[in-house]
Design an enzyme around this catalytic site. Structure first.
Site, PDB file in Angstrom:
ATOM      1  CE1 TYR A 140      -3.205  -2.819   0.039  1.00 13.23           C
ATOM      2  CE2 TYR A 140      -3.918  -2.146   2.212  1.00 13.23           C
ATOM      3  CZ  TYR A 140      -4.041  -2.967   1.112  1.00 13.23           C
ATOM      4  OH  TYR A 140      -5.030  -3.926   1.090  1.00 13.23           O
TER       5      TYR A 140
ATOM      6  CE  LYS B  72       1.072 -17.518  -2.554  1.00  6.99           C
ATOM      7  NZ  LYS B  72       0.293 -18.763  -2.394  1.00  6.99           N
TER       8      LYS B  72
ATOM      9  CG  ASP C 152      -2.371 -19.744  -0.506  1.00  8.45           C
ATOM     10  OD1 ASP C 152      -1.597 -19.655   0.479  1.00  8.45           O
ATOM     11  OD2 ASP C 152      -2.018 -20.252  -1.580  1.00  8.45           O
TER      12      ASP C 152
ATOM     13  CG  ASP D 140      -7.200  -4.124   4.015  1.00 13.24           C
ATOM     14  OD1 ASP D 140      -8.198  -4.064   4.739  1.00 13.24           O
ATOM     15  OD2 ASP D 140      -7.028  -3.382   3.026  1.00 13.24           O
TER      16      ASP D 140
ATOM     17  CG  ASP E 178     -12.589  -6.162   5.978  1.00 16.75           C
ATOM     18  OD1 ASP E 178     -12.159  -5.581   6.995  1.00 16.75           O
ATOM     19  OD2 ASP E 178     -13.236  -5.603   5.075  1.00 16.75           O
TER      20      ASP E 178
END
Ligand code: NAD
Length: 366
Positions: free
Chosen positions: A142, A190, A222, A246, A250
């Site tokens: 980001y 990852k 994942d 993020d 959620d």
């Protein structure tokens, strides 16, 4: 204890819910003999309207001079529907996080037993779930450069960057938290694909020798997304980067049933910011429908993690628990079994929490 709180109510339901945060703190002050003083400051659309700037310098100065910050939410539909507007409410939020160095977002996922039915997961999967997320908040994809679109618009570039220092400082907070809990730390990355994740994993592995009692599990993002709904009980503390956090937080918010129930803390090395995870909910603003509990629980988080006031924090959580046990619900957490007279508005639920706090602290009120 004497503490100064800056209140950034922001937009939409922000003002409706932050006033219950303030009232909760005032009552904590009365019941436990502390003094909290409050200063309002502008952010978001409210700040743009008043000053043309989504985060005026005066707001940053007020935050820096306070002991903690309570934030409502920012955002209004006029900006969401018009991407050409150059000055936007959320710029205020990003600038605030950067200016105050709030590199750690902490999001506890706690499920009140009475609300297990409000989750989309089966009740037995949710028994005893208690997860604490540590999401890196000021680095990663980001914020990485370069970030641009080629002149012909056919190619876009974002860059994921992490430095050893950035991983170390959030990992330290997560390890320390794990030491006070079940001593299990899941680090999500990852590393099978991304170089920045390989650095992330290396740093966590190095640091794990300093915390031999903490059982560290490395998990690919994942797999973590799948494990979170398959068996959320396996998680205690989870530490991860900005984008992975993020998305995962959620997803995890749905475990608890409603956006209106989850608090969060954003902390760095100085003053901390406490806010509900939900947005400004313009669809229900001004209608006395907003659930104030995420904001009230953010105050519990503030008292515990910012000021070390564990007993005071517990009284708030117990008051929420008691009110839910008594059957009270706001519209977002009610279901077809909730009697109409137990469905409360923002104000009535706020008052209910205050009287539950009094009842818990002074049995004569019970
Ligand atoms: P939202 O969280 O505001 O609302 C999503 C849905 O949940 C809506 O139906 C809303 O009515 C409901 N809801 C949210 N909080 C609730 C509460 N306390 N009680 C009862 N119901 C509640 O998300 P959105 O609709 O995607 O975004 C609305 C605005 O908020 C946008 O401008 C967005 O940019 C902004 N936003 C701000 C923040 C923040 O300030 N941290 C976070 C997310 C979204």
């Amino acid at each position: 204890m004497n503490k100064k709180i800056t209140v950034l109510a922001g937009d939409g339901i922000g003002r409706e819910v932050t006033q219950w945060g303030v009232k909760t703190l005032e009552l904590v002050g009365e019941l436990f003999n502390h003094q909290f003083t409050f200063q309002d400051a502008l952010i978001g659309h409210a700040a743009i309207e008043a000053t043309g700037n989504p985060l005026p310098d005066a707001s940053i100065s007020a935050c820096k001079a306070s002991d903690a910050i309570l934030l409502g939410a920012v955002g209004m539909p006029m900006y969401d529907n018009d991407p050409s507007l150059k000055i936007r409410p959320e710029q205020g939020l990003l600038k605030l996080r950067k200016s105050l160095g709030l590199y750690t977002n902490i999001r506890p996922i706690i499920i009140f037993k009475e609300l297990q039915g409000a989750s989309s997961l089966k009740s037995e999967v949710l028994d005893d779930v208690d997860i604490l997320f540590y999401r890196e908040l000021t680095g990663g994809i980001y914020f990485g450069a370069p970030r641009h679109r080629t002149d012909d618009g056919s190619k876009a570039i974002d860059t994921m960057v992490y430095t050893k220092m950035e991983v170390e400082r959030i990992a330290r907070k997560a390890f320390e938290a794990a030491m006070t809990r079940r001593k299990i730390l899941h680090s999500v990355d990852k590393a099978n694909v991304l170089e920045s994740s390989r650095l992330w994993r290396e740093v966590i592995q190095e640091m794990s020798t300093e915390y031999p009692e903490v059982r560290v599990h490395h998990m690919f993002i994942d797999n973590a997304a799948m494990q979170l709904i398959l068996n959320p009980r396996q998680f205690d503390v989870v530490v991860t980067g900005n984008m992975f956090g993020d998305i995962l937080t959620d997803e995890a918010s749905q475990i608890a049933g409603s956006l209106g129930m989850l608090p969060s803390a954003s902390v760095g090395d100085e003053v901390g910011l406490y806010e509900p995870i939900h947005g400004s909910a313009p669809d229900i603003m001004g209608q006395n429908k907003a659930n104030p509990l995420a904001t009230i629980l953010s105050i519990a988080l503030m008292l515990d993690s910012e000021f070390g006031l564990k007993e005071e924090s517990k009284v708030i959580i117990d008051a929420v628990d008691l009110s839910l046990k008594l059957g009270y619900r706001t519209g977002d957490i009610a279901d077809e079994t909730t009697p109409a007279d137990k469905i409360l508005g923002t104000k009535e639920m706020g008052d209910q929490i205050l009287s539950s706090m009094r009842a818990i602290c002074t049995p004569k009120y019970a």
